[in-house]
Design a protein around this motif. Structure first.
Motif, PDB file in Angstrom:
ATOM      1  N   GLY A   1     -19.480 -40.102  25.565  1.00  0.00           N
ATOM      2  CA  GLY A   1     -18.474 -40.750  24.737  1.00  0.00           C
ATOM      3  C   GLY A   1     -18.063 -40.034  23.466  1.00  0.00           C
ATOM      4  N   HIS A   2     -18.380 -38.754  23.369  1.00  0.00           N
ATOM      5  CA  HIS A   2     -17.990 -37.965  22.203  1.00  0.00           C
ATOM      6  C   HIS A   2     -17.316 -36.684  22.671  1.00  0.00           C
ATOM      7  N   PRO A   3     -16.361 -36.186  21.906  1.00  0.00           N
ATOM      8  CA  PRO A   3     -15.741 -34.904  22.262  1.00  0.00           C
ATOM      9  C   PRO A   3     -16.738 -33.753  22.087  1.00  0.00           C
ATOM     10  N   ILE A   4     -16.478 -32.660  22.746  1.00  0.00           N
ATOM     11  CA  ILE A   4     -17.341 -31.483  22.657  1.00  0.00           C
ATOM     12  C   ILE A   4     -17.476 -31.024  21.213  1.00  0.00           C
ATOM     13  N   ALA A   5     -16.414 -31.130  20.439  1.00  0.00           N
ATOM     14  CA  ALA A   5     -16.462 -30.719  19.029  1.00  0.00           C
ATOM     15  C   ALA A   5     -17.553 -31.469  18.273  1.00  0.00           C
ATOM     16  N   HIS A   6     -17.781 -32.722  18.606  1.00  0.00           N
ATOM     17  CA  HIS A   6     -18.841 -33.515  17.978  1.00  0.00           C
ATOM     18  C   HIS A   6     -20.206 -32.877  18.226  1.00  0.00           C
ATOM     19  N   TRP A   7     -20.487 -32.547  19.483  1.00  0.00           N
ATOM     20  CA  TRP A   7     -21.774 -31.957  19.845  1.00  0.00           C
ATOM     21  C   TRP A   7     -21.941 -30.576  19.228  1.00  0.00           C
ATOM     22  N   GLN A   8     -20.863 -29.800  19.222  1.00  0.00           N
ATOM     23  CA  GLN A   8     -20.946 -28.471  18.628  1.00  0.00           C
ATOM     24  C   GLN A   8     -21.188 -28.564  17.120  1.00  0.00           C
ATOM     25  N   HIS A   9     -20.582 -29.527  16.479  1.00  0.00           N
ATOM     26  CA  HIS A   9     -20.820 -29.731  15.051  1.00  0.00           C
ATOM     27  C   HIS A   9     -22.297 -30.059  14.802  1.00  0.00           C
ATOM     28  N   LEU A  10     -22.852 -30.961  15.598  1.00  0.00           N
ATOM     29  CA  LEU A  10     -24.263 -31.313  15.447  1.00  0.00           C
ATOM     30  C   LEU A  10     -25.170 -30.101  15.661  1.00  0.00           C
ATOM     31  N   LEU A  11     -24.858 -29.318  16.682  1.00  0.00           N
ATOM     32  CA  LEU A  11     -25.660 -28.126  16.951  1.00  0.00           C
ATOM     33  C   LEU A  11     -25.596 -27.135  15.796  1.00  0.00           C
TER      34      LEU A  11
ATOM     35  N   ALA B   1     -22.639 -22.528  25.483  1.00  0.00           N
ATOM     36  CA  ALA B   1     -21.243 -22.345  25.092  1.00  0.00           C
ATOM     37  C   ALA B   1     -21.097 -22.215  23.574  1.00  0.00           C
ATOM     38  N   THR B   2     -21.838 -23.008  22.830  1.00  0.00           N
ATOM     39  CA  THR B   2     -21.742 -22.975  21.369  1.00  0.00           C
ATOM     40  C   THR B   2     -22.289 -21.661  20.816  1.00  0.00           C
ATOM     41  N   LEU B   3     -23.425 -21.224  21.329  1.00  0.00           N
ATOM     42  CA  LEU B   3     -23.992 -19.954  20.861  1.00  0.00           C
ATOM     43  C   LEU B   3     -23.072 -18.787  21.216  1.00  0.00           C
ATOM     44  N   ALA B   4     -22.504 -18.812  22.401  1.00  0.00           N
ATOM     45  CA  ALA B   4     -21.586 -17.738  22.809  1.00  0.00           C
ATOM     46  C   ALA B   4     -20.338 -17.731  21.920  1.00  0.00           C
ATOM     47  N   GLU B   5     -19.822 -18.927  21.633  1.00  0.00           N
ATOM     48  CA  GLU B   5     -18.634 -19.034  20.765  1.00  0.00           C
ATOM     49  C   GLU B   5     -18.948 -18.510  19.366  1.00  0.00           C
ATOM     50  N   ASP B   6     -20.101 -18.875  18.843  1.00  0.00           N
ATOM     51  CA  ASP B   6     -20.481 -18.444  17.495  1.00  0.00           C
ATOM     52  C   ASP B   6     -20.723 -16.929  17.435  1.00  0.00           C
ATOM     53  N   GLU B   7     -21.229 -16.391  18.521  1.00  0.00           N
ATOM     54  CA  GLU B   7     -21.488 -14.945  18.575  1.00  0.00           C
ATOM     55  C   GLU B   7     -20.198 -14.146  18.529  1.00  0.00           C
ATOM     56  N   HIS B   8     -19.136 -14.719  19.057  1.00  0.00           N
ATOM     57  CA  HIS B   8     -17.837 -14.034  19.105  1.00  0.00           C
ATOM     58  C   HIS B   8     -16.914 -14.417  17.963  1.00  0.00           C
ATOM     59  N   ALA B   9     -17.416 -15.219  17.040  1.00  0.00           N
ATOM     60  CA  ALA B   9     -16.581 -15.665  15.909  1.00  0.00           C
ATOM     61  C   ALA B   9     -16.516 -14.630  14.823  1.00  0.00           C
TER      62      ALA B   9
ATOM     63  N   HIS C   1     -32.534 -20.939  21.741  1.00  0.00           N
ATOM     64  CA  HIS C   1     -31.752 -21.664  22.746  1.00  0.00           C
ATOM     65  C   HIS C   1     -32.500 -22.898  23.262  1.00  0.00           C
ATOM     66  N   MET C   2     -33.705 -22.700  23.778  1.00  0.00           N
ATOM     67  CA  MET C   2     -34.426 -23.825  24.370  1.00  0.00           C
ATOM     68  C   MET C   2     -34.882 -24.840  23.321  1.00  0.00           C
ATOM     69  N   ASP C   3     -35.081 -24.406  22.094  1.00  0.00           N
ATOM     70  CA  ASP C   3     -35.387 -25.360  21.019  1.00  0.00           C
ATOM     71  C   ASP C   3     -34.199 -26.306  20.821  1.00  0.00           C
ATOM     72  N   LEU C   4     -33.005 -25.743  20.870  1.00  0.00           N
ATOM     73  CA  LEU C   4     -31.795 -26.549  20.690  1.00  0.00           C
ATOM     74  C   LEU C   4     -31.575 -27.488  21.869  1.00  0.00           C
ATOM     75  N   VAL C   5     -31.852 -27.003  23.073  1.00  0.00           N
ATOM     76  CA  VAL C   5     -31.740 -27.852  24.269  1.00  0.00           C
ATOM     77  C   VAL C   5     -32.711 -29.031  24.153  1.00  0.00           C
TER      78      VAL C   5
ATOM     79  N   GLY D   1     -18.733 -21.583  34.433  1.00  0.00           N
ATOM     80  CA  GLY D   1     -19.743 -21.433  33.394  1.00  0.00           C
ATOM     81  C   GLY D   1     -20.033 -22.741  32.684  1.00  0.00           C
ATOM     82  N   PRO D   2     -20.650 -22.629  31.516  1.00  0.00           N
ATOM     83  CA  PRO D   2     -21.073 -23.825  30.783  1.00  0.00           C
ATOM     84  C   PRO D   2     -19.942 -24.799  30.470  1.00  0.00           C
ATOM     85  N   THR D   3     -18.745 -24.281  30.221  1.00  0.00           N
ATOM     86  CA  THR D   3     -17.641 -25.181  29.865  1.00  0.00           C
ATOM     87  C   THR D   3     -17.209 -26.065  31.027  1.00  0.00           C
ATOM     88  N   SER D   4     -17.620 -25.736  32.241  1.00  0.00           N
ATOM     89  CA  SER D   4     -17.264 -26.591  33.380  1.00  0.00           C
ATOM     90  C   SER D   4     -17.930 -27.964  33.268  1.00  0.00           C
TER      91      SER D   4
END
Length: 74
Positions: free
Chosen positions: A20-30, A66-74, A42-46, A7-10
């Motif tokens: 050059g940034h960890p995934i947490a950086h991108w998820q924070h920005l999103l 991945a970020t939207l799925a994670e947030d949906e399950h939080a 979704h596509m606006d964010l892409v 899936g997306p995490t691959s």
């Protein structure tokens, strides 16, 4: 034998290596962007990641999915 990531995490290892940034950086920005633009879909964010941060389509799509799925399950 370790189970391969699917899936997306691959995409995460290549995203971190290429940009050059960890995934947490991108998820924070999103998440920050979604707070400022709650109607963004979704596509606006892409498109935002591609135009503002230079990510490729596949990498941006994987991060958003991945970020939207994670947030949906939080």
């Amino acid at each position: 034998m370790p189970e391969s990531t699917k899936g997306p995490t691959s995409y995460f290892p290549s995203i971190e290596a290429k940009y050059g940034h960890p995934i947490a950086h991108w998820q924070h920005l999103l998440r920050e962007h979604r707070t400022q633009h709650p109607a963004a879909r979704h596509m606006d964010l892409v498109t935002w990641l591609k135009s503002e941060h230079g990510l490729g389509h596949g990498h941006a799509n994987a991060l958003v999915a991945a970020t939207l799925a994670e947030d949906e399950h939080a």
